[in-house]
Design a protein around this motif. Structure first.
Motif, PDB file in Angstrom:
ATOM      1  N   SER A   1     -28.849  32.268  14.369  1.00 52.72           N
ATOM      2  CA  SER A   1     -29.740  32.361  13.464  1.00 52.72           C
ATOM      3  C   SER A   1     -29.701  32.050  12.163  1.00 52.72           C
ATOM      4  CB  SER A   1     -30.063  34.184  13.394  1.00 52.72           C
ATOM      5  OG  SER A   1     -31.061  34.450  12.776  1.00 52.72           O
ATOM      6  N   GLY A   2     -28.219  32.233  11.523  1.00 55.69           N
ATOM      7  CA  GLY A   2     -27.821  31.845  10.368  1.00 55.69           C
ATOM      8  C   GLY A   2     -28.303  30.066  10.282  1.00 55.69           C
TER       9      GLY A   2
ATOM     10  N   SER B   1     -34.707  30.649  13.981  1.00 57.22           N
ATOM     11  CA  SER B   1     -34.011  31.891  13.736  1.00 57.22           C
ATOM     12  C   SER B   1     -34.470  33.019  14.372  1.00 57.22           C
ATOM     13  CB  SER B   1     -34.033  31.885  12.152  1.00 57.22           C
ATOM     14  OG  SER B   1     -33.486  33.002  11.666  1.00 57.22           O
TER      15      SER B   1
END
Length: 378
Positions: free
Chosen positions: A62-63, A74
């Motif tokens: 997600s980062g 994300s």
């Protein structure tokens, strides 16, 4: 200065111990069994560790996706982390194999969705190999089901490859982000496979080691006389057959027994007779050369083998042994007593077979008995 550092040192130790206890409690919580009967406790541990791995992986992903032009990737990764978190919680409420099945289905769906979102190049399809290994370790037997699942995973991987050649991913990742995905995928997959192999193989390796040790003990028990700790008749025959085939040097054989041993048993009891046998065995071990082979042939009879030794040399060794044995004093309870032994010695002629050698040694032992005992006949 010493007083300044001492409180800090104590705080560090306390902090370390507290953290150690916290980590231990976390580990114990992960390993908590579901309580189901006939279910592997190791399986649920692997399930939970894999779920935690997927949660961490999804959060990192997600980062990485935040570095792209859109946020859909994300959001998908965060949703994946939430889904795996739910599976982790449910692993404490449902049977182990149900958790195993749910995790497999969710990872398969997750792989397919990931490839649709990000494409083939990020390497998420390699998680199929993790599932394959997990499946084969997870359940005892069920070979047909495992093979069927393996075929399914293989077909799925080929299909996904074909699909990716004809469809573009929903999220266009930069080269740098794709490279980063490849790295974390590789780390996650290697970690997962190593974890599965380690947890499921540890007991197997320990069991195999115990089995090897047990077989050694069985072999030892089959070759050793339990009373004296000497080689028994069976191991002696094996040794002599190997020795005659391999040794190019002189070999001397001796068959000996304790004089009037029946009288010892009748007079002082069989327990004292056992003490005599054990003491004689101990004397053999301490007085004879290290390369000698010592065996209890049966009853009060023993076989002594002297590799690389001619008859004259063996005769000298036996004479010293005979004198030492005569000096041993045994406690008979009502009185002390001593014993003597008679020896029949044969030097190998490189022609006779084993039975002929043993027969000749037995004949010489008999001659010693007939001529007064307590002597060596060579």
């Amino acid at each position: 200065m010493a007083n300044c550092y001492k409180p800090l040192y104590r705080k560090d130790i306390t902090y370390y111990m507290e953290n150690k206890n916290i980590l231990n409690r976390i580990y114990q919580y992960i390993c908590k069994d579901t309580g189901g009967q006939n279910e592997s406790s190791k399986l649920i541990v692997v399930v939970r560790f894999l779920v935690l791995t997927m949660i961490v992986y999804s959060l990192i992903s997600s980062g990485l996706c935040l570095g792209t032009s859109g946020v859909s990737g994300s959001v998908f990764c965060l949703a994946s982390a939430a889904l795996f978190l739910v599976i982790f919680v449910f692993s404490y409420k449902v049977r182990t194999f149900v958790s195993f099945g749910i995790l497999n289905i969710c990872i398969l769906v997750w792989i397919i969705t990931n490839i649709n979102m990000f494409g083939w190049d990020i390497g998420v399809q390699h998680f199929i190999i993790t599932l394959l290994i997990f499946c084969f370790f997870a359940k005892y037997k069920h070979e047909a089901a495992k093979i069927a699942y393996a075929v399914f995973l293989c077909i799925l991987r080929l299909y996904l490859y074909h699909y990716c050649r004809n469809h573009t991913p929903a999220v266009d990742l930069s080269t740098e982000i794709t490279y980063a995905f490849q790295i974390i995928n590789t780390l996650a997959i290697f970690w997962s496979i190593s974890l599965i192999a380690y947890i499921f193989s540890t007991d197997t390796q320990a069991m195999e080691g115990k089995l090897i040790e047990y077989n050694k003990q069985l072999k030892l028990q089959a070759s050793i006389d339990p009373l004296t700790g000497l080689n028994n008749r069976r191991s002696t025959m094996d040794f002599l057959n190997r020795l005659l085939k391999s040794s190019p040097n002189q070999i001397s054989f001796c068959l000996c027994d304790i004089d009037f041993f029946k009288r010892v048993n009748d007079t002082y009891g069989h327990d004292v007779g056992d003490v005599v046998l054990k003491k004689i065995a101990e004397t053999f071990r301490t007085e004879l050369p290290n390369r000698s082979f010592i065996s209890r042939w049966g009853g009060e009879e023993f076989v002594l083998v002297f590799p690389d030794t001619n008859g004259d040399e063996a005769n000298i060794v036996l004479e010293s042994l005979r004198q030492k044995i005569k000096k041993i004093v045994f406690d008979g309870g009502s009185e002390n007593f001593s014993i003597s032994m008679t020896f029949g010695l044969v030097e190998y002629d490189f022609r006779s077979d084993l039975n002929e050698i043993l027969k000749e040694a037995d004949e010489k032992l008999y001659m010693g008995k007939e001529s007064g005992r307590d002597r060596i006949i060579f």
